[in-house]
Design a protein around this motif. Structure first.
Motif, PDB file in Angstrom:
ATOM      1  N   ASP A  90      54.218 -36.347  11.159  1.00 24.10           N
ATOM      2  CA  ASP A  90      55.329 -35.581  11.720  1.00 24.10           C
ATOM      3  C   ASP A  90      54.796 -34.504  12.649  1.00 24.10           C
ATOM      4  O   ASP A  90      53.636 -34.540  13.082  1.00 24.10           O
ATOM      5  N   ASP A  91      55.635 -33.501  12.927  1.00 26.20           N
ATOM      6  CA  ASP A  91      55.312 -32.477  13.916  1.00 26.20           C
ATOM      7  C   ASP A  91      54.128 -31.592  13.526  1.00 26.20           C
ATOM      8  O   ASP A  91      53.608 -30.857  14.374  1.00 26.20           O
ATOM      9  N   TRP A 130      55.857 -42.159  13.420  1.00 25.79           N
ATOM     10  CA  TRP A 130      56.402 -40.822  13.665  1.00 25.79           C
ATOM     11  C   TRP A 130      57.653 -40.556  12.838  1.00 25.79           C
ATOM     12  O   TRP A 130      58.575 -41.365  12.794  1.00 25.79           O
ATOM     13  N   ARG A 131      57.663 -39.385  12.191  1.00 23.32           N
ATOM     14  CA  ARG A 131      58.804 -38.949  11.389  1.00 23.32           C
ATOM     15  C   ARG A 131      59.369 -37.610  11.861  1.00 23.32           C
ATOM     16  O   ARG A 131      60.258 -37.059  11.216  1.00 23.32           O
ATOM     17  N   GLY A 132      58.874 -37.092  12.965  1.00 19.31           N
ATOM     18  CA  GLY A 132      59.312 -35.774  13.406  1.00 19.31           C
ATOM     19  C   GLY A 132      60.302 -35.834  14.565  1.00 19.31           C
ATOM     20  O   GLY A 132      61.056 -36.796  14.725  1.00 19.31           O
ATOM     21  N   LEU A 184      65.648 -40.162  14.765  1.00 16.61           N
ATOM     22  CA  LEU A 184      64.782 -38.994  14.878  1.00 16.61           C
ATOM     23  C   LEU A 184      65.542 -37.901  15.618  1.00 16.61           C
ATOM     24  O   LEU A 184      66.431 -38.195  16.426  1.00 16.61           O
TER      25      LEU A 184
END
Length: 394
Positions: free
Chosen positions: A41-42, A61-63, A134
């Motif tokens: 993530d971020d 990606w999870r952000g 997202l």
């Protein structure tokens, strides 16, 4: 790549929150699903992302979507860094310049492929229906449906993952298709579809626009792509043009463009491997210019392994020319300057096919890379000439 040899969908597997997960895999360049997948993530830094990607770990990606784009840009800057000069000490060899233009080309292609693979490790999950769940993600349903086409419409019915780099390419292609590309020789816009080469290099079309037509009754356009050459011939007054293509995307793209231009009654787009049935007084072909292996769908219009399409066109041309007819071969000599194909080879293929050169029109490239001294292939690009070879039966 979305299925294996048996037709079963390829899957991406990972572990998250102590549970096993999987999703379908999509890769337009034909890359196999990464074996190591790590949700991120971020909080992930660009240095850490670059290191993981270089080690072969895919980053799911999870952000925030826009943060993912910024991360990809940061990774790209790291990929573009040139190693600094190091002093040569005991046991250390100085880096040597490529021994030839061909070696420089192959090293450049290897570096491009490695860069693409590494940057392609940043993945975006897509939900069923083509939605990206997202923060600040764009609506890409139409983009994906347009790119996949009817033959892969099932991909939107289940969750899948693809690289962010590829997704951005799909979005960019969607905009090109929507807005179109101006073609000065035609005085119109051509709307390229994803995976079909865009006519952004217009100098070869200038050659088609000014070469004297041997007849205006019928012409064949071999490997029409977007349909731009077929459209140009029709606008020059050729009464009927038969344009051939093998790829469904290109067939759809050419038909769409010819309909937009009001030329669909004058130009037939048919599925064929090179030539249609019959003979014509004019047969035109703009094959891929560089004999090398393509690594993605769009590169098939640039790279032709073993000059297969070029040689196939020359070999079959005489049998499809009317008596006194001409074959127009549109070809850059970039491969010659790169040491990948010699002029003697080309002339030998022409001669062995029972053909002779009736004349040749030349033009120099206008694209930016021809003047970019920092381009690894600058010497070859600066010397490049694009030609329209007028061929007839020997």
């Amino acid at each position: 790549m979305s299925a294996d040899a048996s037709g079963a969908p390829l899957l991406l597997h990972w572990s998250e929150d102590g549970e096993a997960h999987s999703a379908r895999w999509r890769s337009e360049s034909g890359q196999a699903p990464p074996k190591r997948v790590q949700p991120v993530d971020d909080t992930l830094t660009a240095d850490a992302a670059w290191r993981l990607a270089c080690e072969g770990a895919a980053l799911l990606w999870r952000g925030d979507y826009h943060n993912a784009r910024q991360l990809l840009q940061a990774m790209g800057r790291r990929a573009g860094r040139r190693p600094g000069k190091k002093s040569v000490g005991r046991g250390r060899k100085a880096a040597q310049a490529p021994a030839s233009a061909a070696e420089a080309f192959h090293l450049h292609r290897m570096a491009q492929a490695q860069r693409a693979r590494t940057l392609g490790m940043l993945l975006i999950p897509v939900e069923a229906g083509g939605r990206i769940a997202l923060r600040r993600a764009p609506d890409v349903h139409d983009v994906l449906a347009e790119a996949f086409g009817d033959e892969h419409a099932d991909l939107l019915q289940a969750p899948f993952a693809l690289s962010l780099r590829e997704l951005l390419g799909l979005i960019g292609a969607h905009e090109w298709r929507r807005k179109g590309v101006p073609v000065p020789a035609l005085g119109e816009r051509i709307h390229p579809w994803y995976g079909v080469f865009s006519p952004i290099r217009g100098e070869y079309l200038d050659l088609v626009a000014r070469a004297p037509l041997p007849a205006k009754t019928l012409a064949f356009d071999i490997g029409t792509g977007t349909g731009v050459i077929a459209a140009l011939l029709a606008r020059r007054g050729v009464q009927r043009v038969v344009a051939t293509e093998l790829l469904p995307r290109a067939i759809g793209c050419a038909r769409d463009n010819l309909t937009r231009l009001g030329l669909s009654a004058q130009v037939d787009v048919v599925e064929a491997d090179l030539f249609p049935a019959g003979r014509a007084p004019l047969v035109v072909c703009n094959p891929p210019w560089v004999p090398a292996k393509p690594t993605s769908a769009i590169e098939h219009a640039v790279y032709d392994p073993g000059s297969a399409m070029l040689r196939g066109f020359l070999h079959g041309l005489r049998a499809h020319l009317e008596p006194g007819g001409e074959g127009w071969l549109i070809l850059s000599d970039l491969a010659e300057h790169l040491g990948l194909r010699s002029r003697d080879e080309l002339l030998g293929w022409i001669r062995d096919a029972g053909l002779r050169a009736l004349g040749r029109e030349d033009i120099r490239p206008r694209h930016a890379k021809a003047a970019d001294a920092d381009d690894p292939l600058h010497a070859a690009r600066a010397a490049e000439t694009t030609s329209l070879w007028r061929l007839g039966a020997a």
